[in-house]
Design an enzyme around this catalytic site. Structure first.
Site, mmCIF file in Angstrom:
data_model
loop_
_atom_site.group_PDB
_atom_site.id
_atom_site.type_symbol
_atom_site.label_atom_id
_atom_site.label_comp_id
_atom_site.label_asym_id
_atom_site.label_seq_id
_atom_site.Cartn_x
_atom_site.Cartn_y
_atom_site.Cartn_z
ATOM 1 N NE ARG A 24 -85.451 28.737 -31.694
ATOM 2 C CZ ARG A 24 -84.206 29.068 -31.394
ATOM 3 N NH1 ARG A 24 -83.205 28.579 -32.105
ATOM 4 N NH2 ARG A 24 -83.957 29.886 -30.386
ATOM 5 N NE ARG A 59 -86.818 7.510 -8.987
ATOM 6 C CZ ARG A 59 -86.240 6.540 -9.703
ATOM 7 N NH1 ARG A 59 -85.082 6.034 -9.349
ATOM 8 N NH2 ARG A 59 -86.828 6.097 -10.810
ATOM 9 C CG HIS A 62 -81.666 8.423 -1.534
ATOM 10 N ND1 HIS A 62 -81.938 8.135 -2.844
ATOM 11 C CD2 HIS A 62 -82.329 7.487 -0.808
ATOM 12 C CE1 HIS A 62 -82.721 7.073 -2.907
ATOM 13 N NE2 HIS A 62 -82.981 6.671 -1.691
ATOM 14 C CE LYS A 72 -77.872 14.023 -3.606
ATOM 15 N NZ LYS A 72 -78.707 13.018 -2.909
ATOM 16 C CG HIS A 119 -82.987 15.263 -2.801
ATOM 17 N ND1 HIS A 119 -82.989 14.413 -3.876
ATOM 18 C CD2 HIS A 119 -83.851 16.269 -3.101
ATOM 19 C CE1 HIS A 119 -83.809 14.888 -4.807
ATOM 20 N NE2 HIS A 119 -84.346 16.013 -4.357
ATOM 21 C CE1 TYR A 132 -81.849 12.593 -9.529
ATOM 22 C CE2 TYR A 132 -81.400 13.539 -7.393
ATOM 23 C CZ TYR A 132 -82.197 12.792 -8.223
ATOM 24 O OH TYR A 132 -83.348 12.234 -7.739
ATOM 25 C CG ASP A 166 -85.639 4.624 -1.418
ATOM 26 O OD1 ASP A 166 -84.410 4.436 -1.257
ATOM 27 O OD2 ASP A 166 -86.087 5.403 -2.274
HETATM 28 C C1 LIG Z 1 -77.333 7.227 -7.115
HETATM 29 C C2 LIG Z 1 -76.645 6.166 -7.984
HETATM 30 C C3 LIG Z 1 -77.214 4.931 -8.176
HETATM 31 N N1 LIG Z 1 -76.591 3.991 -8.932
HETATM 32 C C4 LIG Z 1 -77.230 2.693 -9.152
HETATM 33 C C5 LIG Z 1 -77.576 1.924 -7.899
HETATM 34 C C6 LIG Z 1 -78.850 1.192 -8.285
HETATM 35 O O1 LIG Z 1 -78.531 -0.046 -8.916
HETATM 36 C C7 LIG Z 1 -79.501 2.088 -9.309
HETATM 37 C C8 LIG Z 1 -80.640 2.921 -8.733
HETATM 38 O O2 LIG Z 1 -80.137 3.574 -7.560
HETATM 39 P P1 LIG Z 1 -81.122 4.211 -6.511
HETATM 40 O O3 LIG Z 1 -82.243 3.281 -6.229
HETATM 41 O O4 LIG Z 1 -80.310 4.683 -5.357
HETATM 42 O O5 LIG Z 1 -81.682 5.444 -7.362
HETATM 43 P P2 LIG Z 1 -82.492 6.689 -6.816
HETATM 44 O O6 LIG Z 1 -83.444 6.230 -5.759
HETATM 45 O O7 LIG Z 1 -83.047 7.422 -7.954
HETATM 46 O O8 LIG Z 1 -81.340 7.548 -6.112
HETATM 47 C C9 LIG Z 1 -81.395 8.929 -6.144
HETATM 48 O O9 LIG Z 1 -82.436 9.345 -5.265
HETATM 49 C C10 LIG Z 1 -82.574 10.745 -5.103
HETATM 50 C C11 LIG Z 1 -83.652 10.995 -4.075
HETATM 51 C C12 LIG Z 1 -81.295 11.433 -4.846
HETATM 52 O O10 LIG Z 1 -81.204 12.392 -4.080
HETATM 53 C C13 LIG Z 1 -80.142 10.972 -5.666
HETATM 54 O O11 LIG Z 1 -78.927 11.542 -5.230
HETATM 55 C C14 LIG Z 1 -80.045 9.490 -5.687
HETATM 56 O O12 LIG Z 1 -79.723 9.008 -4.402
HETATM 57 O O13 LIG Z 1 -78.477 2.941 -9.818
HETATM 58 C C15 LIG Z 1 -75.385 4.258 -9.525
HETATM 59 O O14 LIG Z 1 -74.790 3.386 -10.209
HETATM 60 N N2 LIG Z 1 -74.806 5.486 -9.364
HETATM 61 C C16 LIG Z 1 -75.399 6.447 -8.617
HETATM 62 O O15 LIG Z 1 -74.851 7.595 -8.483
#
Ligand SMILES: Cc1cn([C@H]2C[C@H](O)[C@@H](COP(=O)(O)OP(=O)(O)O[C@H]3O[C@@H](C)C(=O)[C@@H](O)[C@H]3O)O2)c(=O)[nH]c1=O
Length: 182
Positions: A24, A59, A62, A72, A119, A132, A166
């Site tokens: 499957r 990404r 962070h 994490k 990370h 995550y 970033d």
């Molecule tokens: C991380 C996070 C973001 N957000 C929002 C903020 C923003 O408007 C949108 C996208 O956020 P970011 O650009 O930070 O998404 P992203 O770059 O994907 O952030 C992630 O990157 C990797 C490398 C990690 O290690 C994660 O823990 C997290 O930080 O989502 C949340 O509402 N809750 C959350 O927990």
């Protein structure tokens, strides 16, 4: 339940769960409370989320600042990424060093990242979905980063796609780390 492979950064582990393939498709159990506790790993995850990235998206790097810093766990359920973890714990024998991991849906491996590490990842496939689990809730005021290209990581692309945020993080050498090695 799963194999645990230490990395060059103390406390950061690569986890390899058992993979059940059959006619499957596939079944993989990524988290088991007792098995994690037996390894001394966090079991009280507060949030779970995923991101979808196009090829060459980077990404990171962070982390959340104390007191909202957190453990994490990350894994890839579609495609493949090069995953990077950086030790930000002042006093650590590997302070400022990184380790790299190939994470993919095919391998079904995970990375367990302790507090005090940054990370990030680069999507190697046309699409990469990263899942995550984090130990404390998202706190925008504590959500922080260091510049993706300031620690010497050999990113596998020359056409990196990054968010404006970033690209605005301080470089590692300008970052005053609040994390301590215990
Ligand atoms: C991380 C996070 C973001 N957000 C929002 C903020 C923003 O408007 C949108 C996208 O956020 P970011 O650009 O930070 O998404 P992203 O770059 O994907 O952030 C992630 O990157 C990797 C490398 C990690 O290690 C994660 O823990 C997290 O930080 O989502 C949340 O509402 N809750 C959350 O927990």
């Amino acid at each position: 339940m799963f194999d645990v492979k230490p990395s060059k950064l103390a406390g950061c582990l690569e986890l390899q769960p058992k993979v059940f393939d059959d006619a499957r498709g596939r079944f993989v159990k990524v988290f088991h409370e007792q098995a994690f506790a037996a390894q001394g790993l966090e079991t009280g995850f507060a949030e779970e989320y995923y991101s979808v990235s196009h090829k060459n998206v980077i990404r990171g790097l962070h982390f959340q600042l104390p007191p909202m810093d957190h453990v994490k766990m990350v894994y890839c359920v579609a495609g493949e990424v090069m995953d990077a973890v950086v030790d930000l714990r002042a006093g650590s024998p590997t302070y400022g060093q990184f380790d790299l991991f190939e994470l993919s849906a095919a391998k079904a491996n995970s990375i367990y990242i302790p507090k005090g590490m940054a990370h990030g990842f680069c999507a190697r496939s046309d699409q990469a979905i990263m899942v995550y689990k984090v130990g404390t809730i998202y706190s925008p005021a504590h959500d922080a980063g260091v510049l993706w290209n300031s620690v010497g990581i050999p990113w596998p692309t020359t056409e990196a796609i990054l968010s404006a945020r970033d690209q605005s993080f301080p470089s590692f050498d300008k970052f005053a780390s609040p994390f301590r090695y215990e």
